[in-house]
Design a protein around this motif. Sequence first.
Motif, PDB file in Angstrom:
ATOM      1  N   CYS A  96      39.568  74.214  93.390  1.00  0.00           N
ATOM      2  CA  CYS A  96      39.643  75.633  93.081  1.00  0.00           C
ATOM      3  C   CYS A  96      38.229  76.212  93.166  1.00  0.00           C
ATOM      4  CB  CYS A  96      40.222  75.874  91.697  1.00  0.00           C
ATOM      5  SG  CYS A  96      39.289  75.150  90.341  1.00  0.00           S
ATOM      6  N   ALA A  97      38.159  77.514  93.352  1.00  0.00           N
ATOM      7  CA  ALA A  97      36.868  78.160  93.482  1.00  0.00           C
ATOM      8  C   ALA A  97      37.009  79.635  93.122  1.00  0.00           C
ATOM      9  CB  ALA A  97      36.323  78.007  94.896  1.00  0.00           C
ATOM     10  N   ALA A  98      35.901  80.216  92.715  1.00  0.00           N
ATOM     11  CA  ALA A  98      35.845  81.640  92.387  1.00  0.00           C
ATOM     12  C   ALA A  98      35.324  82.403  93.591  1.00  0.00           C
ATOM     13  CB  ALA A  98      34.950  81.864  91.178  1.00  0.00           C
ATOM     14  N   LYS A  99      35.892  83.584  93.784  1.00  0.00           N
ATOM     15  CA  LYS A  99      35.500  84.377  94.928  1.00  0.00           C
ATOM     16  C   LYS A  99      34.356  85.307  94.553  1.00  0.00           C
ATOM     17  CE  LYS A  99      37.562  86.320  98.916  1.00  0.00           C
ATOM     18  NZ  LYS A  99      36.339  87.058  99.214  1.00  0.00           N
ATOM     19  N   ARG A 110      32.898  80.200 102.538  1.00  0.00           N
ATOM     20  CA  ARG A 110      31.558  80.704 102.225  1.00  0.00           C
ATOM     21  C   ARG A 110      31.588  81.910 101.286  1.00  0.00           C
ATOM     22  NH1 ARG A 110      29.606  81.313 108.325  1.00  0.00           N
ATOM     23  NH2 ARG A 110      31.739  82.161 108.365  1.00  0.00           N
ATOM     24  N   ASP A 111      32.745  82.521 101.138  1.00  0.00           N
ATOM     25  CA  ASP A 111      32.884  83.637 100.207  1.00  0.00           C
ATOM     26  C   ASP A 111      33.172  83.170  98.784  1.00  0.00           C
ATOM     27  OD1 ASP A 111      34.589  85.834 102.583  1.00  0.00           O
ATOM     28  OD2 ASP A 111      32.447  85.503 102.194  1.00  0.00           O
ATOM     29  N   PHE A 112      33.329  81.866  98.609  1.00  0.00           N
ATOM     30  CA  PHE A 112      33.688  81.302  97.309  1.00  0.00           C
ATOM     31  C   PHE A 112      32.539  80.471  96.758  1.00  0.00           C
ATOM     32  CE2 PHE A 112      38.284  82.121  97.054  1.00  0.00           C
ATOM     33  CZ  PHE A 112      38.542  82.531  98.352  1.00  0.00           C
ATOM     34  N   GLY A 113      32.551  80.276  95.440  1.00  0.00           N
ATOM     35  CA  GLY A 113      31.538  79.457  94.802  1.00  0.00           C
ATOM     36  C   GLY A 113      32.075  78.853  93.526  1.00  0.00           C
ATOM     37  N   SER A 114      31.168  78.216  92.792  1.00  0.00           N
ATOM     38  CA  SER A 114      31.533  77.534  91.543  1.00  0.00           C
ATOM     39  C   SER A 114      32.664  76.540  91.784  1.00  0.00           C
ATOM     40  CB  SER A 114      31.960  78.540  90.466  1.00  0.00           C
ATOM     41  OG  SER A 114      30.869  79.331  90.059  1.00  0.00           O
ATOM     42  N   TRP A 115      32.581  75.792  92.846  1.00  0.00           N
ATOM     43  CA  TRP A 115      33.623  74.817  93.189  1.00  0.00           C
ATOM     44  C   TRP A 115      33.757  73.770  92.089  1.00  0.00           C
ATOM     45  CZ3 TRP A 115      36.494  75.453  97.616  1.00  0.00           C
ATOM     46  CH2 TRP A 115      36.001  76.363  98.557  1.00  0.00           C
ATOM     47  N   GLY A 116      35.019  73.415  91.797  1.00  0.00           N
ATOM     48  CA  GLY A 116      35.261  72.304  90.897  1.00  0.00           C
ATOM     49  C   GLY A 116      35.005  70.984  91.593  1.00  0.00           C
ATOM     50  N   GLN A 117      35.234  69.878  90.873  1.00  0.00           N
ATOM     51  CA  GLN A 117      34.978  68.552  91.426  1.00  0.00           C
ATOM     52  C   GLN A 117      36.141  68.059  92.276  1.00  0.00           C
ATOM     53  OE1 GLN A 117      36.299  69.001  88.494  1.00  0.00           O
ATOM     54  NE2 GLN A 117      37.972  67.510  88.459  1.00  0.00           N
ATOM     55  N   GLY A 118      37.280  68.724  92.189  1.00  0.00           N
ATOM     56  CA  GLY A 118      38.434  68.354  92.984  1.00  0.00           C
ATOM     57  C   GLY A 118      39.370  67.409  92.256  1.00  0.00           C
ATOM     58  N   THR A 119      40.619  67.422  92.672  1.00  0.00           N
ATOM     59  CA  THR A 119      41.615  66.500  92.144  1.00  0.00           C
ATOM     60  C   THR A 119      42.422  65.953  93.327  1.00  0.00           C
ATOM     61  OG1 THR A 119      43.409  66.217  90.517  1.00  0.00           O
ATOM     62  CG2 THR A 119      43.345  68.316  91.691  1.00  0.00           C
TER      63      THR A 119
END
Length: 125
Positions: A96-99, A110-119
């Motif tokens: 998930c990521a914040a736009k 590239r428009d998103f950030g604060s990526w989680g570590q993934g599942t």
Amino acid sequence: QVQLVESGGGLVQAGGSLRLSCAASGRTFSSYAMGWFRQAPGKEREFLATITWNGGNTYYADSVKGRFAISRDNAKNTLYLQMNSLKREDTAVYYCAAKFQGDWYSRDPRDFGSWGQGTQVTVSS
């Protein structure tokens, strides 16, 4: 900024369902449109879905439209991805990521950030 932690992944048989969660810390979660992406080994990160800050609009990649549903609960600072009718090709790490920029329906990572570590989601036949 917002910090994100995904959960809910696992091993599921083809045709089954999973619901992923993305827990956000910080008070700004409700300010952002949010998105889900996935990445399979050897492949680029793939856009799946995005949702506006209030949940009023959603947008899906054709590959998951009709099978996946993005939603959010701003009171709980949580983003969800309900995945139904899972296929082997859905196997990937889900993020998930914040736009942070661009239109809310943008598919560009590239428009998103604060990526989680993934599942990890693994779909077996």
